[in-house]
Design a protein around this motif. Structure first.
Motif, PDB file in Angstrom:
ATOM      1  N   LEU A 151       0.832  -1.207   0.000  1.00 38.96           N
ATOM      2  CA  LEU A 151       0.000   0.000   0.000  1.00 38.96           C
ATOM      3  C   LEU A 151       0.869   1.260   0.000  1.00 38.96           C
ATOM      4  CD1 LEU A 151      -2.955  -1.073   2.324  1.00 38.96           C
ATOM      5  CD2 LEU A 151      -2.606  -1.453  -0.115  1.00 38.96           C
ATOM      6  N   PRO A 152       0.250   2.440  -0.206  1.00 36.22           N
ATOM      7  CA  PRO A 152       1.026   3.659  -0.481  1.00 36.22           C
ATOM      8  C   PRO A 152       2.060   4.013   0.581  1.00 36.22           C
ATOM      9  CG  PRO A 152      -1.286   4.028  -0.967  1.00 36.22           C
ATOM     10  CD  PRO A 152      -1.205   2.679  -0.302  1.00 36.22           C
ATOM     11  N   GLY A 153       3.171   4.540   0.081  1.00 39.35           N
ATOM     12  CA  GLY A 153       4.157   5.146   0.960  1.00 39.35           C
ATOM     13  C   GLY A 153       5.018   4.172   1.739  1.00 39.35           C
ATOM     14  N   THR A 154       5.039   2.928   1.325  1.00 35.36           N
ATOM     15  CA  THR A 154       5.838   1.918   2.036  1.00 35.36           C
ATOM     16  C   THR A 154       7.249   1.844   1.465  1.00 35.36           C
ATOM     17  OG1 THR A 154       4.119   0.544   2.966  1.00 35.36           O
ATOM     18  CG2 THR A 154       6.045  -0.619   2.135  1.00 35.36           C
ATOM     19  N   THR A 155       8.211   1.565   2.329  1.00 40.20           N
ATOM     20  CA  THR A 155       9.600   1.389   1.899  1.00 40.20           C
ATOM     21  C   THR A 155      10.049  -0.044   2.143  1.00 40.20           C
ATOM     22  OG1 THR A 155      10.131   3.688   2.409  1.00 40.20           O
ATOM     23  CG2 THR A 155      11.983   2.161   2.243  1.00 40.20           C
ATOM     24  N   VAL A 156      10.480  -0.689   1.098  1.00 44.17           N
ATOM     25  CA  VAL A 156      11.041  -2.038   1.186  1.00 44.17           C
ATOM     26  C   VAL A 156      12.534  -1.886   0.909  1.00 44.17           C
ATOM     27  CG1 VAL A 156      10.999  -4.376   0.220  1.00 44.17           C
ATOM     28  CG2 VAL A 156       8.860  -3.047   0.356  1.00 44.17           C
ATOM     29  N   SER A 157      13.345  -1.993   1.942  1.00 44.31           N
ATOM     30  CA  SER A 157      14.783  -1.700   1.796  1.00 44.31           C
ATOM     31  C   SER A 157      15.505  -2.824   1.061  1.00 44.31           C
ATOM     32  CB  SER A 157      15.411  -1.476   3.170  1.00 44.31           C
ATOM     33  OG  SER A 157      14.806  -0.378   3.806  1.00 44.31           O
ATOM     34  N   HIS A 158      16.774  -2.579   0.840  1.00 39.16           N
ATOM     35  CA  HIS A 158      17.529  -3.530   0.005  1.00 39.16           C
ATOM     36  C   HIS A 158      17.562  -4.939   0.613  1.00 39.16           C
ATOM     37  CE1 HIS A 158      21.235  -3.722   2.439  1.00 39.16           C
ATOM     38  NE2 HIS A 158      21.003  -2.446   2.712  1.00 39.16           N
ATOM     39  N   ASP A 159      17.495  -5.886  -0.272  1.00 37.29           N
ATOM     40  CA  ASP A 159      17.623  -7.311   0.064  1.00 37.29           C
ATOM     41  C   ASP A 159      16.494  -7.858   0.943  1.00 37.29           C
ATOM     42  OD1 ASP A 159      20.057  -7.668  -1.410  1.00 37.29           O
ATOM     43  OD2 ASP A 159      21.048  -6.513   0.153  1.00 37.29           O
ATOM     44  N   CYS A 160      15.380  -7.142   1.034  1.00 33.33           N
ATOM     45  CA  CYS A 160      14.211  -7.728   1.725  1.00 33.33           C
ATOM     46  C   CYS A 160      13.630  -8.845   0.874  1.00 33.33           C
ATOM     47  CB  CYS A 160      13.137  -6.661   1.945  1.00 33.33           C
ATOM     48  SG  CYS A 160      13.517  -5.499   3.272  1.00 33.33           S
ATOM     49  N   ARG A 161      12.983  -9.774   1.553  1.00 40.70           N
ATOM     50  CA  ARG A 161      12.307 -10.885   0.867  1.00 40.70           C
ATOM     51  C   ARG A 161      10.855 -10.892   1.330  1.00 40.70           C
ATOM     52  NH1 ARG A 161      16.051 -10.785  -1.661  1.00 40.70           N
ATOM     53  NH2 ARG A 161      17.869 -12.094  -1.871  1.00 40.70           N
ATOM     54  N   ILE A 162       9.960 -10.535   0.434  1.00 38.55           N
ATOM     55  CA  ILE A 162       8.528 -10.554   0.754  1.00 38.55           C
ATOM     56  C   ILE A 162       7.921 -11.733   0.014  1.00 38.55           C
ATOM     57  CG2 ILE A 162       6.358  -9.304   0.468  1.00 38.55           C
ATOM     58  CD1 ILE A 162       7.818  -6.745   0.947  1.00 38.55           C
ATOM     59  N   GLY A 163       7.210 -12.580   0.734  1.00 42.47           N
ATOM     60  CA  GLY A 163       6.697 -13.812   0.145  1.00 42.47           C
ATOM     61  C   GLY A 163       5.425 -13.606  -0.661  1.00 42.47           C
ATOM     62  N   ASP A 164       4.763 -14.719  -0.971  1.00 43.01           N
ATOM     63  CA  ASP A 164       3.519 -14.688  -1.733  1.00 43.01           C
ATOM     64  C   ASP A 164       2.358 -14.277  -0.823  1.00 43.01           C
ATOM     65  OD1 ASP A 164       4.928 -15.662  -3.918  1.00 43.01           O
ATOM     66  OD2 ASP A 164       4.386 -17.755  -3.512  1.00 43.01           O
ATOM     67  N   HIS A 165       1.390 -13.580  -1.414  1.00 41.69           N
ATOM     68  CA  HIS A 165       0.125 -13.221  -0.728  1.00 41.69           C
ATOM     69  C   HIS A 165       0.335 -12.341   0.508  1.00 41.69           C
ATOM     70  CE1 HIS A 165      -0.750 -17.127  -2.776  1.00 41.69           C
ATOM     71  NE2 HIS A 165      -1.752 -16.401  -3.225  1.00 41.69           N
ATOM     72  N   VAL A 166       1.454 -11.661   0.579  1.00 39.19           N
ATOM     73  CA  VAL A 166       1.712 -10.793   1.738  1.00 39.19           C
ATOM     74  C   VAL A 166       0.978  -9.461   1.545  1.00 39.19           C
ATOM     75  CG1 VAL A 166       3.523  -9.469   2.919  1.00 39.19           C
ATOM     76  CG2 VAL A 166       3.917 -11.863   2.291  1.00 39.19           C
ATOM     77  N   CYS A 167       0.422  -8.914   2.631  1.00 44.71           N
ATOM     78  CA  CYS A 167      -0.182  -7.571   2.612  1.00 44.71           C
ATOM     79  C   CYS A 167       0.728  -6.637   3.404  1.00 44.71           C
ATOM     80  CB  CYS A 167      -1.548  -7.567   3.283  1.00 44.71           C
ATOM     81  SG  CYS A 167      -2.771  -8.615   2.503  1.00 44.71           S
ATOM     82  N   VAL A 168       1.179  -5.586   2.773  1.00 43.73           N
ATOM     83  CA  VAL A 168       1.990  -4.578   3.456  1.00 43.73           C
ATOM     84  C   VAL A 168       1.180  -3.281   3.421  1.00 43.73           C
ATOM     85  CG1 VAL A 168       4.231  -3.472   3.614  1.00 43.73           C
ATOM     86  CG2 VAL A 168       4.049  -5.726   2.528  1.00 43.73           C
ATOM     87  N   ALA A 169       0.709  -2.843   4.569  1.00 43.42           N
ATOM     88  CA  ALA A 169      -0.177  -1.676   4.616  1.00 43.42           C
ATOM     89  C   ALA A 169       0.604  -0.383   4.396  1.00 43.42           C
ATOM     90  CB  ALA A 169      -0.937  -1.669   5.938  1.00 43.42           C
ATOM     91  N   SER A 170      -0.096   0.736   4.504  1.00 45.87           N
ATOM     92  CA  SER A 170       0.497   2.043   4.168  1.00 45.87           C
ATOM     93  C   SER A 170       1.617   2.427   5.133  1.00 45.87           C
ATOM     94  CB  SER A 170      -0.575   3.128   4.258  1.00 45.87           C
ATOM     95  OG  SER A 170      -1.651   2.802   3.443  1.00 45.87           O
ATOM     96  N   GLY A 171       2.636   3.067   4.581  1.00 40.62           N
ATOM     97  CA  GLY A 171       3.653   3.698   5.407  1.00 40.62           C
ATOM     98  C   GLY A 171       4.515   2.756   6.223  1.00 40.62           C
ATOM     99  N   VAL A 172       4.626   1.513   5.787  1.00 43.31           N
ATOM    100  CA  VAL A 172       5.468   0.538   6.497  1.00 43.31           C
ATOM    101  C   VAL A 172       6.931   0.777   6.113  1.00 43.31           C
ATOM    102  CG1 VAL A 172       6.041  -1.942   6.612  1.00 43.31           C
ATOM    103  CG2 VAL A 172       3.634  -1.173   6.670  1.00 43.31           C
ATOM    104  N   VAL A 173       7.823   0.548   7.066  1.00 51.15           N
ATOM    105  CA  VAL A 173       9.260   0.606   6.770  1.00 51.15           C
ATOM    106  C   VAL A 173       9.868  -0.757   7.074  1.00 51.15           C
ATOM    107  CG1 VAL A 173      11.483   1.653   7.359  1.00 51.15           C
ATOM    108  CG2 VAL A 173       9.416   3.067   7.275  1.00 51.15           C
ATOM    109  N   LEU A 174      10.349  -1.402   6.031  1.00 49.95           N
ATOM    110  CA  LEU A 174      11.075  -2.658   6.213  1.00 49.95           C
ATOM    111  C   LEU A 174      12.546  -2.343   6.034  1.00 49.95           C
ATOM    112  CD1 LEU A 174       8.819  -5.121   4.158  1.00 49.95           C
ATOM    113  CD2 LEU A 174       8.686  -4.479   6.582  1.00 49.95           C
ATOM    114  N   CYS A 175      13.314  -2.480   7.099  1.00 50.00           N
ATOM    115  CA  CYS A 175      14.757  -2.202   7.019  1.00 50.00           C
ATOM    116  C   CYS A 175      15.441  -3.315   6.225  1.00 50.00           C
ATOM    117  CB  CYS A 175      15.330  -2.067   8.422  1.00 50.00           C
ATOM    118  SG  CYS A 175      14.578  -0.728   9.368  1.00 50.00           S
ATOM    119  N   ALA A 176      16.726  -3.155   5.999  1.00 49.30           N
ATOM    120  CA  ALA A 176      17.433  -4.054   5.082  1.00 49.30           C
ATOM    121  C   ALA A 176      17.329  -5.520   5.497  1.00 49.30           C
ATOM    122  CB  ALA A 176      18.899  -3.652   5.036  1.00 49.30           C
ATOM    123  N   GLY A 177      17.111  -6.357   4.507  1.00 43.67           N
ATOM    124  CA  GLY A 177      17.202  -7.794   4.718  1.00 43.67           C
ATOM    125  C   GLY A 177      16.074  -8.405   5.530  1.00 43.67           C
ATOM    126  N   VAL A 178      14.961  -7.716   5.639  1.00 41.84           N
ATOM    127  CA  VAL A 178      13.800  -8.296   6.339  1.00 41.84           C
ATOM    128  C   VAL A 178      13.184  -9.392   5.481  1.00 41.84           C
ATOM    129  CG1 VAL A 178      11.385  -7.782   6.961  1.00 41.84           C
ATOM    130  CG2 VAL A 178      13.238  -6.292   7.754  1.00 41.84           C
TER     131      VAL A 178
END
Ligand SMILES: CC(C)(COP(=O)(O)OP(=O)(O)OC[C@H]1O[C@@H](n2cnc3c(N)ncnc32)[C@H](O)[C@@H]1OP(=O)(O)O)[C@@H](O)C(=O)NCCC(=O)NCCS
Length: 217
Positions: free
Chosen positions: A136-163
């Motif tokens: 969703l809007p305004g989210t940051t997925v930092s370098h080397d993150c791994r997001i799987g299938d069917h994942v929901c990431v809501a607005s304004g989330v910050v995933l730091c490196a390698g999450v």
């Protein structure tokens, strides 16, 4: 040549998908939105956000020669998003990937089929996002993150490196996950929470630092 597009669901995320498609088309026409599919009885034969509700999810296979994208996925149903999409009977190749043109996506990032990135999302170098994920809007997925299938990431989330966010998990609005942590399969992180240690699969955590609240049901 535009492709007809049908959106699964009629919730707010689906309207944001419509807006993303309009923004894509404003640059170069790509999709012609045919309408929505939704299982709710009260939605049938109605028009929402300017487009018709064409039927229910199991009706999807009646629609030849068009693409689909899923907009279903909320804190109430995220853990069974795969089962919900499976009721369409559609094969994986029937789904389109929708990326809002305001997103910044690294050349080295990989975005899976059927996933949606809404306005102003950032996906950094080496990150991977699976199939049918929704960011969703305004989210940051930092370098080397791994997001799987069917994942929901809501607005304004910050995933730091390698999450790592495993399949079917839900990351609530404005949460932060510190570098290298794993959010387990089907887990939910509450809005505004800060995840400082790995989250066990199928659990709900919240707060700062995020702590166990309950199991997902
Ligand atoms: C975490 C969550 C799922 C909990 O919902 P719930 O199981 O119904 O829990 P409740 O609202 O009954 O709250 C239970 C307790 O957790 C606390 N709590 C709930 N959500 C919290 C959060 N995000 N951060 C910190 N504490 C939270 C409540 O204050 C309450 O504390 P108390 O027992 O001391 O009074 C929900 O609050 C949440 O954050 N959902 C995500 C919403 C979201 O991001 N939506 C995005 C849409 S774009």
């Amino acid at each position: 040549m535009t492709r007809r597009l049908i959106i699964l669901g009629t919730g707010g995320n689906c309207f944001d998908i419509v807006d993303a498609v309009h923004a894509i088309n404003a640059i170069s026409p790509r999709f012609d939105i045919a309408g929505f599919l939704d299982d709710a009885a009260h939605r049938q034969n109605s028009t929402v956000y300017g487009y018709p509700v064409l039927g229910t999810l199991p009706d999807a296979c009646r629609w030849d020669n068009c693409d689909f994208v899923n907009g279903i996925g909320s804190p109430a149903n995220f853990f069974r998003k795969d089962q919900i999409i499976a009721t369409t009977g559609l094969s994986a190749d029937r789904f389109a990937t929708v990326i809002h043109p305001s997103s910044a996506v690294s050349k080295s990032a990989v975005i899976g089929n059927g996933s949606v990135l809404l306005a102003n999302t950032t996906v950094c170098a080496g990150a991977t996002i699976g199939c049918h994920a929704m960011v969703l809007p305004g989210t940051t997925v930092s370098h080397d993150c791994r997001i799987g299938d069917h994942v929901c990431v809501a607005s304004g989330v910050v995933l730091c490196a390698g999450v790592t966010a495993e399949d079917l998990c839900y990351l609530g609005a404005g949460c932060t996950v510190l570098g290298g942590r794993t959010v387990g399969q089907g887990a939910l992180v509450g809005a505004g929470s800060v995840v400082v240690r790995d989250v066990a699969q199928g659990t709900v955590v919240c707060g700062n630092p995020a702590a166990f609240l309950r199991t997902v049901q």
